[in-house]
Design a protein around this motif. Structure first.
Motif, PDB file in Angstrom:
ATOM      1  N   THR A 193       0.808  -1.232   0.000  1.00 58.96           N
ATOM      2  CA  THR A 193       0.000   0.000   0.000  1.00 58.96           C
ATOM      3  C   THR A 193       0.835   1.272   0.000  1.00 58.96           C
ATOM      4  O   THR A 193       0.289   2.357  -0.166  1.00 58.96           O
ATOM      5  CB  THR A 193      -0.943   0.058   1.218  1.00 58.96           C
ATOM      6  OG1 THR A 193      -0.155   0.228   2.407  1.00 58.96           O
ATOM      7  CG2 THR A 193      -1.776  -1.212   1.352  1.00 58.96           C
ATOM      8  N   ALA A 194       2.158   1.167   0.229  1.00 59.84           N
ATOM      9  CA  ALA A 194       3.063   2.319   0.282  1.00 59.84           C
ATOM     10  C   ALA A 194       2.745   3.253   1.455  1.00 59.84           C
ATOM     11  O   ALA A 194       3.231   4.376   1.502  1.00 59.84           O
ATOM     12  CB  ALA A 194       3.074   3.100  -1.050  1.00 59.84           C
ATOM     13  N   ALA A 195       1.922   2.792   2.407  1.00 63.98           N
ATOM     14  CA  ALA A 195       1.564   3.633   3.556  1.00 63.98           C
ATOM     15  C   ALA A 195       2.721   3.715   4.537  1.00 63.98           C
ATOM     16  O   ALA A 195       3.549   2.814   4.629  1.00 63.98           O
ATOM     17  CB  ALA A 195       0.330   3.065   4.260  1.00 63.98           C
ATOM     18  N   SER A 242      11.969   6.701   1.922  1.00 70.15           N
ATOM     19  CA  SER A 242      10.835   7.556   2.269  1.00 70.15           C
ATOM     20  C   SER A 242      11.103   8.940   1.696  1.00 70.15           C
ATOM     21  O   SER A 242      12.263   9.328   1.506  1.00 70.15           O
ATOM     22  CB  SER A 242      10.641   7.612   3.778  1.00 70.15           C
ATOM     23  OG  SER A 242      11.752   8.223   4.378  1.00 70.15           O
ATOM     24  N   PHE A 243      10.016   9.677   1.400  1.00 68.65           N
ATOM     25  CA  PHE A 243      10.140  10.908   0.611  1.00 68.65           C
ATOM     26  C   PHE A 243      10.018  12.189   1.429  1.00 68.65           C
ATOM     27  O   PHE A 243      10.611  13.189   1.089  1.00 68.65           O
ATOM     28  CB  PHE A 243       9.101  10.913  -0.509  1.00 68.65           C
ATOM     29  CG  PHE A 243       9.164   9.670  -1.355  1.00 68.65           C
ATOM     30  CD1 PHE A 243      10.376   9.221  -1.864  1.00 68.65           C
ATOM     31  CD2 PHE A 243       8.021   8.929  -1.629  1.00 68.65           C
ATOM     32  CE1 PHE A 243      10.451   8.073  -2.639  1.00 68.65           C
ATOM     33  CE2 PHE A 243       8.085   7.783  -2.398  1.00 68.65           C
ATOM     34  CZ  PHE A 243       9.294   7.343  -2.904  1.00 68.65           C
ATOM     35  N   ASN A 244       9.231  12.180   2.493  1.00 68.63           N
ATOM     36  CA  ASN A 244       9.030  13.424   3.244  1.00 68.63           C
ATOM     37  C   ASN A 244       9.691  13.347   4.612  1.00 68.63           C
ATOM     38  O   ASN A 244      10.629  14.067   4.903  1.00 68.63           O
ATOM     39  CB  ASN A 244       7.540  13.717   3.372  1.00 68.63           C
ATOM     40  CG  ASN A 244       6.862  13.668   2.006  1.00 68.63           C
ATOM     41  OD1 ASN A 244       7.385  14.212   1.036  1.00 68.63           O
ATOM     42  ND2 ASN A 244       5.724  13.001   1.907  1.00 68.63           N
ATOM     43  N   ILE A 282      15.451   9.458  -7.116  1.00 73.45           N
ATOM     44  CA  ILE A 282      15.002   8.826  -8.370  1.00 73.45           C
ATOM     45  C   ILE A 282      13.607   8.207  -8.183  1.00 73.45           C
ATOM     46  O   ILE A 282      12.711   8.406  -9.002  1.00 73.45           O
ATOM     47  CB  ILE A 282      16.031   7.761  -8.830  1.00 73.45           C
ATOM     48  CG1 ILE A 282      17.318   8.447  -9.286  1.00 73.45           C
ATOM     49  CG2 ILE A 282      15.460   6.877  -9.940  1.00 73.45           C
ATOM     50  CD1 ILE A 282      18.478   7.487  -9.577  1.00 73.45           C
ATOM     51  N   TYR A 283      13.418   7.494  -7.075  1.00 71.42           N
ATOM     52  CA  TYR A 283      12.095   6.894  -6.834  1.00 71.42           C
ATOM     53  C   TYR A 283      11.019   7.965  -6.691  1.00 71.42           C
ATOM     54  O   TYR A 283       9.899   7.813  -7.166  1.00 71.42           O
ATOM     55  CB  TYR A 283      12.109   6.015  -5.576  1.00 71.42           C
ATOM     56  CG  TYR A 283      12.833   4.704  -5.749  1.00 71.42           C
ATOM     57  CD1 TYR A 283      12.567   3.877  -6.846  1.00 71.42           C
ATOM     58  CD2 TYR A 283      13.771   4.264  -4.827  1.00 71.42           C
ATOM     59  CE1 TYR A 283      13.236   2.677  -7.013  1.00 71.42           C
ATOM     60  CE2 TYR A 283      14.443   3.064  -4.975  1.00 71.42           C
ATOM     61  CZ  TYR A 283      14.172   2.271  -6.069  1.00 71.42           C
ATOM     62  OH  TYR A 283      14.826   1.083  -6.226  1.00 71.42           O
ATOM     63  N   GLN A 284      11.392   9.072  -6.022  1.00 76.77           N
ATOM     64  CA  GLN A 284      10.402  10.125  -5.796  1.00 76.77           C
ATOM     65  C   GLN A 284       9.955  10.745  -7.123  1.00 76.77           C
ATOM     66  O   GLN A 284       8.770  10.996  -7.336  1.00 76.77           O
ATOM     67  CB  GLN A 284      10.994  11.196  -4.880  1.00 76.77           C
ATOM     68  CG  GLN A 284       9.958  12.253  -4.496  1.00 76.77           C
ATOM     69  CD  GLN A 284      10.442  13.148  -3.375  1.00 76.77           C
ATOM     70  OE1 GLN A 284      11.651  13.234  -3.117  1.00 76.77           O
ATOM     71  NE2 GLN A 284       9.527  13.820  -2.706  1.00 76.77           N
ATOM     72  N   GLY A 288       6.464   6.677   1.033  1.00 72.20           N
ATOM     73  CA  GLY A 288       7.633   5.814   1.054  1.00 72.20           C
ATOM     74  C   GLY A 288       7.430   4.549   0.256  1.00 72.20           C
ATOM     75  O   GLY A 288       6.382   4.361  -0.361  1.00 72.20           O
ATOM     76  N   SER A 289       8.434   3.690   0.263  1.00 73.88           N
ATOM     77  CA  SER A 289       8.513   2.446  -0.519  1.00 73.88           C
ATOM     78  C   SER A 289       8.697   2.797  -1.994  1.00 73.88           C
ATOM     79  O   SER A 289       8.766   3.969  -2.342  1.00 73.88           O
ATOM     80  CB  SER A 289       7.277   1.555  -0.351  1.00 73.88           C
ATOM     81  OG  SER A 289       6.224   1.970  -1.216  1.00 73.88           O
ATOM     82  N   PHE A 290       8.777   1.791  -2.872  1.00 70.58           N
ATOM     83  CA  PHE A 290       8.808   2.124  -4.302  1.00 70.58           C
ATOM     84  C   PHE A 290       7.599   1.574  -5.035  1.00 70.58           C
ATOM     85  O   PHE A 290       7.695   1.123  -6.167  1.00 70.58           O
ATOM     86  CB  PHE A 290      10.145   1.755  -4.967  1.00 70.58           C
ATOM     87  CG  PHE A 290      10.632   0.330  -4.753  1.00 70.58           C
ATOM     88  CD1 PHE A 290       9.855  -0.762  -5.062  1.00 70.58           C
ATOM     89  CD2 PHE A 290      11.930   0.123  -4.280  1.00 70.58           C
ATOM     90  CE1 PHE A 290      10.333  -2.052  -4.888  1.00 70.58           C
ATOM     91  CE2 PHE A 290      12.418  -1.163  -4.101  1.00 70.58           C
ATOM     92  CZ  PHE A 290      11.615  -2.254  -4.408  1.00 70.58           C
TER      93      PHE A 290
END
Ligand code: PLP
Length: 385
Positions: free
Chosen positions: A179-181, A212-214, A296-298, A320-322
């Motif tokens: 779920t990328a949660a 993770s992105f943030n 790159i993932y973001q 987060g996650s890919f």
């Protein structure tokens, strides 16, 4: 005669096998299939880690058996990584164990703590290994629904009393596959309070810890008193693009770790020493090397989420996650949508139902392709939708 146990016969057919068959047919016809199904990073293992492996490969001493619980160098590196990254102290001798990839540890953990016939609490949807490990250990799995409405967190108080009584393990996984949660520390606090109240140990699968992105993803071991009932799985596979190397670890409660080491010392003899030593190097090197990958993932995530928006599918950008987890259009099930997308666009996506009944109505894509390939996948999807 099939020489196959009933336990193996009872395993349902592999959900990906039909998709793989169809993919092979299309490829044979010369169709350029974009496979957004598999969660295997396309990016390379950082070169300094490879160089360290090569160096260790030249030392004959490294070709002997490792100690059962993994070499001191690796366990000490895990311990100092936790200190630096999370401010968590771990005794490398008793609170850290090397794993041959975290999948191995997850599978072996179930018979370590759960008696046959008792329950393993499993998020639904989730990584299939939790459920399968319960089956192979003659335990039962019990689905804890995680849905968009509850921000992909299980509602622990809603579990029936008889299940709470018979549950001997709970799996959690944030950043979550599929779920990328993300979870924050207050959720982990609640889960630990629940686990303590009902005497249910918690195993947190932290495979995407560094993606993770943030906000950085917290470790469940940052919760005070968590070590009383908690273990956490870590893996070098996703953070350092090392899936094939098979190196991971479990940290936390020392009784659980000791019991797991009893199973493992009777079934394996840990990982090849050069791999453990290169793994130690990865955990100890300057972690800013990972920022580029995460960037790159973001970028890919933004590309795909925007693409979905342009198709009328609205999803919140994951933290987060890919993976990107999104609802399939009305009039489709997960399965019919995945089929149609494969047949008409030559794009493989994973139907949400592959991760448990509560994944129905959703699909997962892996961001393990370039921005250009993802843009092309979106353009092909636009044709079907
Ligand atoms: C990839 C993955 C793993 C397995 O990682 P390995 O260390 O390569 O065995 C475990 N859990 C989840 C949720 C994963 O996506």
């Amino acid at each position: 005669m099939t020489f196959t146990s009933q336990k193996i016969k009872n395993i349902p057919p592999y959900i990906f096998s039909e998709i793989n068959k169809k993919k092979a047919e299309l490829t044979q016809k010369g169709i350029d299939v974009i496979d957004l199904g598999i969660g295997d990073p396309d990016l390379p293992t950082p070169q300094p880690i490879v160089d360290k492996l090569v160096k260790e490969m030249k030392n004959q001493q490294n070709f002997k058996y490792s100690t059962y619980s993994g070499c001191a160098e690796f366990r000490e590196a895990v311990s100092s990584f936790y200190q630096k990254q999370y401010g968590v102290q771990l005794d490398p001798k008793t609170e850290v164990l090397t794993l041959i990839g975290s999948k191995e540890g997850i599978a072996n953990l179930v018979p370590t703590v759960v008696n046959p016939g008792n329950y393993v609490l499993v998020p639904d949807p989730s990584y299939g290994v939790y459920r399968m490990a319960a089956h192979l250990a003659d335990s039962k799995s019990y689905s804890m629904p995680i849905t968009e409405e509850n921000d992909y967190k299980p509602d622990l108080e809603q579990l029936p009393d008889n299940i709470k009584k018979q549950a001997e393990l709970m799996f959690l996984n944030y950043p979550s596959n599929p779920t990328a949660a993300m979870a924050d520390l207050s959720f982990f606090q609640q889960a630990i309070a629940f686990g303590k109240k009902h005497k249910i140990p918690i195993a947190h699968d932290f495979a995407y810890n560094m993606i993770s992105f943030n906000n950085p993803a917290p470790s469940i071991l940052q919760v005070e008193g968590s070590k009383d009932i908690t273990v956490e799985f870590g893996s070098l596979s996703k953070s350092y693009n090392m899936t094939g190397w098979r190196i991971g670890y479990i940290v936390g409660n020392k009784n659980i770790i000791h019991s797991l080491s009893v199973i493992k010392s009777n079934t394996d003899t840990s990982q090849f020493l050069p791999i453990q030593k290169a793994g130690a190097y990865a955990l100890e090197m300057d972690q800013s090397i990972l920022d580029k990958n995460v960037g790159i993932y973001q970028k890919r995530m933004k590309t795909f989420v925007q693409g979905l928006h342009s198709l009328g599918i609205n999803v919140k950008p994951p933290g987060g996650s890919f993976f990107v987890w999104f609802p399939v259009p009305e009039d489709y099930t997960s399965g019919t949508f995945a089929n149609e997308v494969l047949e008409k666009c030559g794009v493989v996506i994973t139907p949400g139902s592959a991760f448990g009944p509560y994944g129905e109505g959703y699909a997962r894509v892996s961001l393990t392709h370039s921005v250009e390939r993802l843009e092309e996948a979106v353009q092909r999807l636009a044709k079907v939708l």
